[in-house]
Design an enzyme around this catalytic site. Structure first.
Site, PDB file in Angstrom:
ATOM      1  N   TYR A 290       3.110  -1.612 -21.619  1.00  0.00           N
ATOM      2  CA  TYR A 290       1.959  -2.338 -21.062  1.00  0.00           C
ATOM      3  C   TYR A 290       2.013  -3.785 -21.519  1.00  0.00           C
ATOM      4  CZ  TYR A 290       0.365   2.177 -19.614  1.00  0.00           C
ATOM      5  OH  TYR A 290       0.318   3.394 -18.993  1.00  0.00           O
ATOM      6  N   SER A 291       1.831  -4.701 -20.571  1.00  0.00           N
ATOM      7  CA  SER A 291       1.794  -6.125 -20.911  1.00  0.00           C
ATOM      8  C   SER A 291       0.537  -6.405 -21.713  1.00  0.00           C
ATOM      9  CB  SER A 291       1.730  -6.984 -19.646  1.00  0.00           C
ATOM     10  OG  SER A 291       2.804  -6.711 -18.807  1.00  0.00           O
TER      11      SER A 291
ATOM     12  N   CYS B 202       4.424 -11.511 -12.258  1.00  0.00           N
ATOM     13  CA  CYS B 202       4.205 -10.217 -12.908  1.00  0.00           C
ATOM     14  C   CYS B 202       3.377  -9.310 -12.014  1.00  0.00           C
ATOM     15  CB  CYS B 202       3.480 -10.435 -14.236  1.00  0.00           C
ATOM     16  SG  CYS B 202       3.402  -8.950 -15.241  1.00  0.00           S
TER      17      CYS B 202
ATOM     18  N   GLU C  70       8.710 -10.379 -14.321  1.00  0.00           N
ATOM     19  CA  GLU C  70       8.565  -9.040 -14.883  1.00  0.00           C
ATOM     20  C   GLU C  70       7.730  -8.235 -13.896  1.00  0.00           C
ATOM     21  OE1 GLU C  70       8.742  -8.304 -19.402  1.00  0.00           O
ATOM     22  OE2 GLU C  70       6.654  -8.013 -18.842  1.00  0.00           O
TER      23      GLU C  70
ATOM     24  N   TYR D 157       7.358  -4.392 -11.672  1.00  0.00           N
ATOM     25  CA  TYR D 157       7.668  -2.965 -11.845  1.00  0.00           C
ATOM     26  C   TYR D 157       7.113  -2.150 -10.692  1.00  0.00           C
ATOM     27  CZ  TYR D 157       8.516   1.345 -14.377  1.00  0.00           C
ATOM     28  OH  TYR D 157       8.979   2.569 -14.757  1.00  0.00           O
TER      29      TYR D 157
HETATM   30  C1  LIG Z   1       7.175  -4.176 -18.756  1.00  0.00           C
HETATM   31  C2  LIG Z   1       6.081  -3.329 -18.122  1.00  0.00           C
HETATM   32  C3  LIG Z   1       4.772  -3.729 -18.280  1.00  0.00           C
HETATM   33  C4  LIG Z   1       3.745  -2.978 -17.704  1.00  0.00           C
HETATM   34  N1  LIG Z   1       2.474  -3.415 -17.841  1.00  0.00           N
HETATM   35  C5  LIG Z   1       1.464  -2.728 -17.288  1.00  0.00           C
HETATM   36  C6  LIG Z   1       0.129  -3.187 -17.420  1.00  0.00           C
HETATM   37  O1  LIG Z   1      -0.140  -4.235 -18.036  1.00  0.00           O
HETATM   38  N2  LIG Z   1      -0.858  -2.449 -16.870  1.00  0.00           N
HETATM   39  C7  LIG Z   1      -0.585  -1.305 -16.163  1.00  0.00           C
HETATM   40  O2  LIG Z   1      -1.536  -0.662 -15.681  1.00  0.00           O
HETATM   41  N3  LIG Z   1       0.689  -0.861 -16.016  1.00  0.00           N
HETATM   42  C8  LIG Z   1       1.703  -1.538 -16.578  1.00  0.00           C
HETATM   43  N4  LIG Z   1       2.991  -1.077 -16.451  1.00  0.00           N
HETATM   44  C9  LIG Z   1       3.217   0.246 -15.846  1.00  0.00           C
HETATM   45  C10 LIG Z   1       3.068   1.356 -16.950  1.00  0.00           C
HETATM   46  O3  LIG Z   1       4.149   1.260 -17.862  1.00  0.00           O
HETATM   47  C11 LIG Z   1       3.081   2.796 -16.416  1.00  0.00           C
HETATM   48  O4  LIG Z   1       4.242   2.944 -15.631  1.00  0.00           O
HETATM   49  C12 LIG Z   1       1.882   3.130 -15.578  1.00  0.00           C
HETATM   50  O5  LIG Z   1       0.679   3.024 -16.331  1.00  0.00           O
HETATM   51  C13 LIG Z   1       1.993   4.597 -15.074  1.00  0.00           C
HETATM   52  O6  LIG Z   1       2.191   5.415 -16.173  1.00  0.00           O
HETATM   53  P1  LIG Z   1       1.538   6.880 -16.252  1.00  0.00           P
HETATM   54  O7  LIG Z   1       1.990   7.501 -17.510  1.00  0.00           O
HETATM   55  O8  LIG Z   1       0.066   6.812 -16.009  1.00  0.00           O
HETATM   56  O9  LIG Z   1       2.160   7.596 -15.024  1.00  0.00           O
HETATM   57  P2  LIG Z   1       3.332   8.718 -15.081  1.00  0.00           P
HETATM   58  O10 LIG Z   1       2.790   9.992 -15.557  1.00  0.00           O
HETATM   59  O11 LIG Z   1       4.492   8.122 -15.787  1.00  0.00           O
HETATM   60  O12 LIG Z   1       3.623   8.831 -13.557  1.00  0.00           O
HETATM   61  C14 LIG Z   1       4.293   7.800 -12.905  1.00  0.00           C
HETATM   62  C15 LIG Z   1       5.216   8.435 -11.908  1.00  0.00           C
HETATM   63  O13 LIG Z   1       4.438   9.025 -10.888  1.00  0.00           O
HETATM   64  C16 LIG Z   1       5.100   8.902  -9.655  1.00  0.00           C
HETATM   65  N5  LIG Z   1       4.215   8.217  -8.708  1.00  0.00           N
HETATM   66  C17 LIG Z   1       3.435   7.154  -8.975  1.00  0.00           C
HETATM   67  N6  LIG Z   1       2.747   6.796  -7.882  1.00  0.00           N
HETATM   68  C18 LIG Z   1       3.108   7.657  -6.928  1.00  0.00           C
HETATM   69  C19 LIG Z   1       2.747   7.812  -5.571  1.00  0.00           C
HETATM   70  N7  LIG Z   1       1.876   6.992  -4.999  1.00  0.00           N
HETATM   71  N8  LIG Z   1       3.322   8.814  -4.860  1.00  0.00           N
HETATM   72  C20 LIG Z   1       4.207   9.654  -5.443  1.00  0.00           C
HETATM   73  N9  LIG Z   1       4.594   9.553  -6.720  1.00  0.00           N
HETATM   74  C21 LIG Z   1       4.053   8.568  -7.447  1.00  0.00           C
HETATM   75  C22 LIG Z   1       6.376   8.131  -9.891  1.00  0.00           C
HETATM   76  O14 LIG Z   1       7.419   9.053 -10.068  1.00  0.00           O
HETATM   77  C23 LIG Z   1       6.107   7.430 -11.188  1.00  0.00           C
HETATM   78  O15 LIG Z   1       7.276   7.185 -11.919  1.00  0.00           O
HETATM   79  C24 LIG Z   1       4.049  -1.825 -16.976  1.00  0.00           C
HETATM   80  C25 LIG Z   1       5.375  -1.426 -16.835  1.00  0.00           C
HETATM   81  C26 LIG Z   1       6.378  -2.173 -17.390  1.00  0.00           C
HETATM   82  C27 LIG Z   1       7.791  -1.736 -17.217  1.00  0.00           C
HETATM   83  N1  LIG Z   2       5.103  -6.536 -16.895  1.00  0.00           N
HETATM   84  C1  LIG Z   2       5.154  -5.751 -15.832  1.00  0.00           C
HETATM   85  O1  LIG Z   2       6.208  -5.430 -15.335  1.00  0.00           O
HETATM   86  C2  LIG Z   2       3.875  -5.286 -15.262  1.00  0.00           C
HETATM   87  C3  LIG Z   2       2.680  -5.661 -15.854  1.00  0.00           C
HETATM   88  C4  LIG Z   2       1.495  -5.220 -15.287  1.00  0.00           C
HETATM   89  C5  LIG Z   2       1.546  -4.410 -14.164  1.00  0.00           C
HETATM   90  N2  LIG Z   2       2.725  -4.058 -13.639  1.00  0.00           N
HETATM   91  C6  LIG Z   2       2.812  -3.225 -12.441  1.00  0.00           C
HETATM   92  O2  LIG Z   2       2.202  -3.981 -11.405  1.00  0.00           O
HETATM   93  C7  LIG Z   2       1.607  -3.116 -10.464  1.00  0.00           C
HETATM   94  C8  LIG Z   2       0.191  -3.640 -10.206  1.00  0.00           C
HETATM   95  O3  LIG Z   2      -0.480  -2.724  -9.471  1.00  0.00           O
HETATM   96  P1  LIG Z   2      -2.050  -2.601  -9.450  1.00  0.00           P
HETATM   97  O4  LIG Z   2      -2.288  -1.219  -9.008  1.00  0.00           O
HETATM   98  O5  LIG Z   2      -2.629  -3.132 -10.686  1.00  0.00           O
HETATM   99  O6  LIG Z   2      -2.364  -3.623  -8.284  1.00  0.00           O
HETATM  100  P2  LIG Z   2      -3.440  -3.526  -7.118  1.00  0.00           P
HETATM  101  O7  LIG Z   2      -4.786  -3.585  -7.702  1.00  0.00           O
HETATM  102  O8  LIG Z   2      -3.089  -2.439  -6.186  1.00  0.00           O
HETATM  103  O9  LIG Z   2      -3.134  -4.917  -6.412  1.00  0.00           O
HETATM  104  C9  LIG Z   2      -1.884  -5.208  -5.884  1.00  0.00           C
HETATM  105  C10 LIG Z   2      -2.050  -6.234  -4.789  1.00  0.00           C
HETATM  106  O10 LIG Z   2      -0.768  -6.591  -4.315  1.00  0.00           O
HETATM  107  C11 LIG Z   2      -0.728  -6.380  -2.899  1.00  0.00           C
HETATM  108  N3  LIG Z   2       0.619  -6.072  -2.460  1.00  0.00           N
HETATM  109  C12 LIG Z   2       1.127  -4.875  -2.041  1.00  0.00           C
HETATM  110  N4  LIG Z   2       2.408  -5.022  -1.654  1.00  0.00           N
HETATM  111  C13 LIG Z   2       2.703  -6.335  -1.825  1.00  0.00           C
HETATM  112  C14 LIG Z   2       3.862  -7.096  -1.579  1.00  0.00           C
HETATM  113  N5  LIG Z   2       4.980  -6.563  -1.082  1.00  0.00           N
HETATM  114  N6  LIG Z   2       3.838  -8.411  -1.844  1.00  0.00           N
HETATM  115  C15 LIG Z   2       2.721  -8.988  -2.358  1.00  0.00           C
HETATM  116  N7  LIG Z   2       1.580  -8.322  -2.592  1.00  0.00           N
HETATM  117  C16 LIG Z   2       1.577  -6.996  -2.337  1.00  0.00           C
HETATM  118  C17 LIG Z   2      -1.719  -5.253  -2.664  1.00  0.00           C
HETATM  119  O11 LIG Z   2      -2.122  -5.254  -1.302  1.00  0.00           O
HETATM  120  P3  LIG Z   2      -2.471  -3.919  -0.448  1.00  0.00           P
HETATM  121  O12 LIG Z   2      -2.728  -2.832  -1.448  1.00  0.00           O
HETATM  122  O13 LIG Z   2      -3.671  -4.300   0.354  1.00  0.00           O
HETATM  123  O14 LIG Z   2      -1.250  -3.701   0.386  1.00  0.00           O
HETATM  124  C18 LIG Z   2      -2.831  -5.690  -3.594  1.00  0.00           C
HETATM  125  O15 LIG Z   2      -3.597  -6.709  -3.030  1.00  0.00           O
HETATM  126  C19 LIG Z   2       1.690  -1.720 -11.030  1.00  0.00           C
HETATM  127  O16 LIG Z   2       2.768  -1.088 -10.384  1.00  0.00           O
HETATM  128  C20 LIG Z   2       2.017  -1.942 -12.516  1.00  0.00           C
HETATM  129  O17 LIG Z   2       2.795  -0.916 -13.031  1.00  0.00           O
HETATM  130  C21 LIG Z   2       3.884  -4.490 -14.157  1.00  0.00           C
END
Ligand SMILES: Cc1cc2nc3c(=O)[nH]c(=O)nc-3n(C[C@H](O)[C@H](O)[C@H](O)COP(=O)(O)OP(=O)(O)OC[C@H]3O[C@@H](n4cnc5c(N)ncnc54)[C@H](O)[C@@H]3O)c2cc1C
Ligand SMILES: NC(=O)c1ccc[n+]([C@@H]2O[C@H](COP(=O)([O-])OP(=O)(O)OC[C@H]3O[C@@H](n4cnc5c(N)ncnc54)[C@H](OP(=O)(O)O)[C@@H]3O)[C@@H](O)[C@H]2O)c1
Length: 363
Positions: A144-145, A321, A361, A363
């Protein structure tokens, strides 16, 4: 001379949770930092005021500093805590920051670290959910960021905050599946323990140059590292960093009820209108002039010329991000802009990446 810190944070939460009022931990509904002399600042949460020691607050020069690779930056800690021996913190507060009618829930949470998890703005931590997986093994960590500045939301360098989206989806068999760690975190009550690993990551570290232009592109919870940057820039005083450049945040969310930290960002804009630009892309409510869905890249396209000019400067840094899909959309915008100047975007992006001016970054 010591200087002041002023900020107001309110979480539009209907379902928030905090420790009982007899403890020193306070309701998350409102956090505000008020002007105070010397090295203390008042943190008022839920109407009560607590004095916490702030950083030394002498004026810092706002001149451009020499570029130094963030990968070489001194004092950045990585992997202090590993899954076998995680740091065990406690949840201090946990509050829903999306409105009840938003599609999905996002929570802001603060954990105690006692200063033992020293992180920088832009890093992440790992969390190991309680319980075991289907093979009877402890759950794997999820990253998690970090959503707080290095000082933390209480200004004492003893907490770390996250911004977590609760993952719930319906699988192919029509069953509702809850993500393991995000649900563990969103359900965490104040006082409960949480296993933390890390900190990790250097890709999203902030540039040191206080005169830099920092363009931040976030979708949903991808806002986390930028909240951390922006608190350092606009809500804190540091003796070695006084931001005097341009911070430009683009945040994409589905609905206005899912806008994250809006009040905080608006407060920053009020404080530093010359140094902060704020643009939202609300995909399910807004469209552009062609009637297309307002994604973050659609909003950026409205400022295409300006963005491209900024990208030509050697102290403009772009950070992205959130959702993986956004990268492609943003590349498409940049490709057409660069082409107008006869520049191959992918080549140009490679150079920017090498100079650490294009940081991703997703994901
Ligand atoms: C560097 C980094 C930073 C991140 N920062 C954040 C952050 O700040 N905040 C945040 O909320 N998350 C963040 N994430 C994402 C976070 O790490 C988890 O992946 C996320 O919270 C889901 O984990 P979980 O254990 O709840 O789900 P899990 O139990 O791990 O389930 C996830 C799995 O469910 C499946 N899945 C998910 N959606 C669907 C779908 N719609 N249909 C079918 N299958 C599906 C996929 O196989 C997926 O891999 C970050 C990820 C990375 C890599
Ligand atoms: N450091 C990291 O790597 C990091 C940190 C934090 C979060 N994450 C990841 O970021 C994601 C954030 O999801 P969330 O559920 O918090 O977001 P969310 O509330 O669903 O918002 C995402 C927004 O992006 C839009 N969107 C969908 N497809 C897009 C595209 N191709 N280009 C641009 N915008 C698009 C969505 O629009 P519509 O839904 O209307 O299509 C929505 O407005 C998660 O998968 C999380 O794991 C990664």
């Amino acid at each position: 001379m010591a200087t002041a810190v002023t900020s107001t944070v309110s979480f539009p939460s209907s379902k928030s949770a905090s420790l009982p009022s007899r403890t020193s931990i306070i309701s998350p509904e409102r956090i505000s930092f008020k002007k105070v002399p010397l090295h203390y600042r008042d943190v008022s949460v839920g109407g009560r005021v607590v004095s916490v020691r702030a950083q030394v607050t002498t004026e810092a020069p706002a001149k451009k500093v020499e570029k130094e690779s963030k990968k070489m930056e001194e004092g950045v800690v990585v992997n202090k805590y590993k899954p076998k021996e995680p740091y065990v913190g406690r949840c201090l507060l946990n509050t829903k920051i999306t409105a009840d009618d938003a599609p999905g829930e996002t929570w802001h949470m603060v954990f105690s670290t006692d200063g033992e998890v020293p992180y920088r703005e832009g890093q992440s931590i790992g969390v190991i959910a309680d319980g075991i997986d289907k093979n009877g093994k402890p759950h794997k960590l999820r990253l998690y960021s970090i959503a707080s500045s290095a000082l933390g939301d209480f200004g004492d360098s003893k907490t770390v905050s996250l911004c977590v989206k609760r993952l719930v989806y319906t699988n192919d068999k029509g069953e509702v599946v809850k993500g393991v760690c995000s649900n563990f975190l969103c359900d965490l009550k104040p006082g409960y323990e949480v296993k933390i690993t890390g900190p990790v990551g250097k890709e999203m570290l902030m540039p040191k140059d206080p005169t830099a232009t920092i363009i931040m592109l976030a979708t949903g919870t991808g806002i986390a590292p930028f909240r951390s940057f922006l608190w350092k820039m606009f809500f804190e005083k540091h003796d070695d960093y006084k931001f005097n450049g341009l911070a430009w945040l683009f945040l994409g969310v589905p609905t206005s009820s899912s806008l994250l930290y809006k009040e905080e960002f608006e407060k920053m804009k009020e404080k530093a209108p010359e140094n902060f630009r704020l643009d939202f892309a609300v995909s399910r409510e807004q469209t552009n002039e062609k009637g297309e869905k307002m994604y973050i890249q659609t909003r950026m396209a409205q400022y295409a010329e300006e963005l491209w000019e900024l990208l030509k400067k050697d102290n403009t840094y772009v950070y992205m991000c959130g959702l993986k899909g956004m990268e492609k959309g943003i590349d498409e915008i940049m490709l057409s802009l660069a082409a107008r100047d006869g520049i191959d975007w992918l080549d140009y992006k490679k150079k920017l990446k090498k100079a650490e001016q294009w940081n991703v970054e997703v994901y």
